[in-house]
Write an enzyme that holds these catalytic residues in place. Structure first.
Site, PDB file in Angstrom:
ATOM      1  N   ASP A 147      -6.273  -8.038   2.890  1.00  0.00           N
ATOM      2  CA  ASP A 147      -6.221  -9.268   3.687  1.00  0.00           C
ATOM      3  C   ASP A 147      -6.414 -10.516   2.835  1.00  0.00           C
ATOM      4  OD1 ASP A 147      -5.697  -8.418   6.288  1.00  0.00           O
ATOM      5  OD2 ASP A 147      -7.756  -7.710   6.509  1.00  0.00           O
TER       6      ASP A 147
ATOM      7  N   THR B 241      -9.415  -7.376  27.645  1.00  0.00           N
ATOM      8  CA  THR B 241      -9.922  -8.642  27.095  1.00  0.00           C
ATOM      9  C   THR B 241     -11.257  -8.992  27.743  1.00  0.00           C
ATOM     10  OG1 THR B 241      -7.675  -9.399  26.706  1.00  0.00           O
ATOM     11  CG2 THR B 241      -9.380 -11.096  26.764  1.00  0.00           C
TER      12      THR B 241
ATOM     13  N   LYS C  67      -6.205 -16.289  34.327  1.00  0.00           N
ATOM     14  CA  LYS C  67      -7.128 -15.205  34.644  1.00  0.00           C
ATOM     15  C   LYS C  67      -8.111 -14.998  33.478  1.00  0.00           C
ATOM     16  CE  LYS C  67      -6.508 -10.752  36.844  1.00  0.00           C
ATOM     17  NZ  LYS C  67      -5.503  -9.714  37.093  1.00  0.00           N
TER      18      LYS C  67
ATOM     19  N   CYS D 227       2.568  -1.911 -14.315  1.00  0.00           N
ATOM     20  CA  CYS D 227       1.367  -1.179 -14.708  1.00  0.00           C
ATOM     21  C   CYS D 227       1.698   0.294 -14.971  1.00  0.00           C
ATOM     22  CB  CYS D 227       0.260  -1.374 -13.678  1.00  0.00           C
ATOM     23  SG  CYS D 227      -1.367  -1.221 -14.417  1.00  0.00           S
TER      24      CYS D 227
ATOM     25  N   HIS E 173      -0.067  -6.904 -13.284  1.00  0.00           N
ATOM     26  CA  HIS E 173       0.495  -6.862 -11.927  1.00  0.00           C
ATOM     27  C   HIS E 173       0.934  -8.265 -11.518  1.00  0.00           C
ATOM     28  CE1 HIS E 173      -0.904  -2.792 -10.739  1.00  0.00           C
ATOM     29  NE2 HIS E 173      -1.899  -3.040 -11.578  1.00  0.00           N
TER      30      HIS E 173
ATOM     31  N   GLU F  63       2.706  -9.134  -9.199  1.00  0.00           N
ATOM     32  CA  GLU F  63       2.826  -9.280  -7.734  1.00  0.00           C
ATOM     33  C   GLU F  63       1.643 -10.014  -7.108  1.00  0.00           C
ATOM     34  OE1 GLU F  63       2.460  -6.422  -9.388  1.00  0.00           O
ATOM     35  OE2 GLU F  63       1.244  -4.943  -8.305  1.00  0.00           O
TER      36      GLU F  63
HETATM   37  N1  GLN Z   1      -3.491   4.518 -14.114  1.00  0.00           N
HETATM   38  C1  GLN Z   1      -3.080   3.577 -15.102  1.00  0.00           C
HETATM   39  C2  GLN Z   1      -4.250   3.045 -15.899  1.00  0.00           C
HETATM   40  O1  GLN Z   1      -5.356   3.211 -15.531  1.00  0.00           O
HETATM   41  C3  GLN Z   1      -2.278   2.461 -14.464  1.00  0.00           C
HETATM   42  C4  GLN Z   1      -3.067   1.643 -13.513  1.00  0.00           C
HETATM   43  C5  GLN Z   1      -2.233   0.905 -12.512  1.00  0.00           C
HETATM   44  O2  GLN Z   1      -1.054   1.162 -12.356  1.00  0.00           O
HETATM   45  N2  GLN Z   1      -2.849  -0.016 -11.788  1.00  0.00           N
HETATM   46  O3  GLN Z   1      -4.092   2.429 -16.927  1.00  0.00           O
END
Ligand code: GLN
Length: 550
Positions: free
Chosen positions: A84, A202, A234, A391, A515, A517
């Site tokens: 989240d 609700t 309501k 990764c 990463h 993303e």
């Molecule tokens: N498992 C791998 C590592 O520990 C890659 C980790 C991942 O993809 N977040 O380096």
């Protein structure tokens, strides 16, 4: 795990708080509703932040299985948190810190540590006031310096785990001035068999809230459609709120439309009115419209990207899905993400992989499904299909290259095959002696140096980038030269750690140890993802040209 500073807070700092609780059942999307409200307040010129409360006993989300809870989101300070927080970062376009995720585990651990250190001076340490004080302190500290702080309480009102948090919330309501505190309760309004919107769930849920001393200021009904006027009346009557404080949150096709829907309902204006912010808000004509433009922009064409992973659950790779969507927004195309099961690649999945315009292998831990991922990497490399490895997807690209180009039979990552004759992915020598594996994880934002005149430099348009990490293993330095001699370039590095790889004779074959993303935003797509789509679009255009010529 980042350390926690503790400061004295001043309850009269003047921040405004919007608490969000959920009733009837979980999974109603109260986080998206809250984040959307926050987006609109930000559009109106306010500095908005958020806190997510997770009433579980885990100190953080780092050890949690993505299959149960969805992806573990990583913050810039290395905090491993609930997904989240990713939604809040993306909707509010802010960077948050580990302090913005409050869990039962974190709070209790801290209180117990203080007790052991003798900080409570002979007192009996209790949930009220010691735990509740600690919860309130955390929320106020996270809110400091911002105009408005959204506080989402995970779970459903009535859960045993949530009780100390709701009690803290009750005290909060008592301590804050009326115009600084709002409680929004999100519940389910189901349809009966004969098509009637039912308000009883609700009502019961609000009764539960009231029994612990909390009266909601705003009610949001999650329903397939908008609430009928009679349903709103309501709810207002039975739950003791004005009718214009009852809002609908109907199903929408795309979560990016939720802010538009919240605006249409007037929830943002009502919140600003109640929090005494209306006079400080930017006039309508001056508000930020970027989100609306993005959510309603027309796309031209669509592309299919295969996501090769082991979890058949959208939430397990939510940030990767989002980053692909952001790149699509930038390139004006719809991106269809097609999940390919790396563990059991049957004919259907095989076909999806072969039909895809681009392939992504995301992060992961452990050996399950790695063989399928390596096959997918090989397929992408040999067939010139644009590839992005994240990764583990970066590490497996190294493994695949070692086996099939360098001819290192049995090459693998030491994480997956301890006895491999060629551990091309391994712990670095300085990590060997550390017994506590948990402590060796490399987390959070680190800078990467990018080699000029490489694809990576072109994609980033820079010679450095700062991206978030969550990994333990690295490319083994003993093999650097062998890879580079064989045409695999490490175009991004951080000291002796390899961060980005690329191949010369390929339209787009890129892997990142980090990463990207996690930093992608709807309004600022992540460069490696945009690069992937650029390559996909260039390939599909070339295919189309060939077809016309033929
Ligand atoms: N498992 C791998 C590592 O520990 C890659 C980790 C991942 O993809 N977040 O380096």
């Amino acid at each position: 795990m980042p350390t926690e500073p503790e400061t004295d807070y001043d309850p009269s700092l003047g921040n405004k708080f919007i608490f969000v609780t959920g009733g009837v059942m979980s999974g109603l999307g109260k986080g998206i509703t809250a984040a959307s409200t926050g987006r609109l307040l930000a559009n109106a010129g306010f500095d908005v932040t958020a806190v997510k409360i997770d009433p579980y006993l885990n100190v953080d989300a780092g050890t949690m299985n993505p299959f149960q809870h969805g992806e573990v989101y990583v913050l810039k300070d290395g905090g491993e948190v609930d997904l989240d927080l990713g939604n809040y970062e993306r909707f509010l376009d802010v960077d948050m810190t580990f302090d913005h995720n409050v869990t039962t585990g974190k709070t209790y651990q801290h209180v117990i540590e203080k007790e052991r250190a003798g900080d409570y001076l002979g007192k009996t340490v209790q949930i009220i006031p010691h735990v509740t004080d600690d919860i309130k302190r955390r929320i106020r500290e996270a809110a400091e310096g911002h105009d408005v702080c959204l506080v989402e309480v995970g779970g459903t009102v009535g859960d045993i785990e949530g009780m100390p948090f709701l009690e803290a919330l009750r005290q909060f309501a008592h301590e804050e001035d009326d115009e600084d505190f709002l409680l929004t309760h999100v519940t389910l309004v189901p349809y009966s068999k004969n098509g009637e919107q039912k308000t009883k769930p609700t009502q019961h849920s609000v009764k539960e809230l009231r029994s612990i001393g909390l009266q909601p200021d705003i009610l949001v009904g999650r329903c397939e459609d908008k609430l009928d006027p009679s349903t709103r009346e309501k709810i207002a009557l039975f739950c003791d709120v004005p009718t214009d404080a009852v809002f609908s949150n109907p199903d929408v096709e795309d979560i990016y439309h939720v802010p538009l829907m919240v605006e249409e309902e007037g929830l943002d204006e009502y919140v600003m009115e109640r929090l005494d912010l209306a006079d400080d808000a930017l006039p309508e004509a001056e508000r930020d419209n970027e989100w609306r433009d993005l959510a309603t922009q027309e796309t031209h064409g669509e592309v299919d990207v295969a996501l090769v992973g082991k979890y058949d659950l959208e939430d397990a790779y939510i940030s990767v899905n989002e980053a692909l969507k952001h790149a699509g927004l930038e390139k004006n195309v719809d991106v269809n993400v097609r999940w390919v099961d790396s563990e059991e690649m049957d004919d259907d999945h095989e076909q999806r992989l072969r039909e895809a315009d681009g392939i992504v292998v995301p992060g992961g831990f452990g050996s399950r499904g790695t063989a399928g991922k390596i096959d997918a990497v090989r397929y992408a490399r040999e067939n010139g299909v644009p590839y992005l490895g994240l990764c583990l997807g970066f590490q497996l690209a190294v493994v695949e290259y070692a086996r099939n180009v360098l001819g290192l039979e049995g090459a693998h990552s030491a994480e997956i095959d301890e006895d491999t004759p060629h551990p091309v992915i391994d712990l670095l020598p300085e990590q060997y002696d550390l017994e506590d594996l948990g402590g060796t994880m490399r987390l959070g934002a680190h800078e990467t140096d990018i080699e000029p005149d490489t694809l990576a430099a072109e994609v980033y348009g820079a010679t450095t980038c700062t991206e978030r990490h969550r990994h333990r293993y690295e490319v083994n330095p003993e093999y650097f030269d062998a890879f580079e001699d064989a045409g695999l370039t490490f175009s991004g590095r951080s000291g002796n750690r390899m961060e980005i790889l690329e191949l010369d004779d390929h339209p787009y074959f890129v892997g990142t140890q980090f990463h990207p993303e996690f930093r992608s935003r709807p309004t600022r797509a992540s460069p490696p993802f945009v690069g992937l789509l650029d390559a996909v679009l260039a390939e599909t255009e070339a295919d189309a040209r060939e077809e016309v010529e033929a």
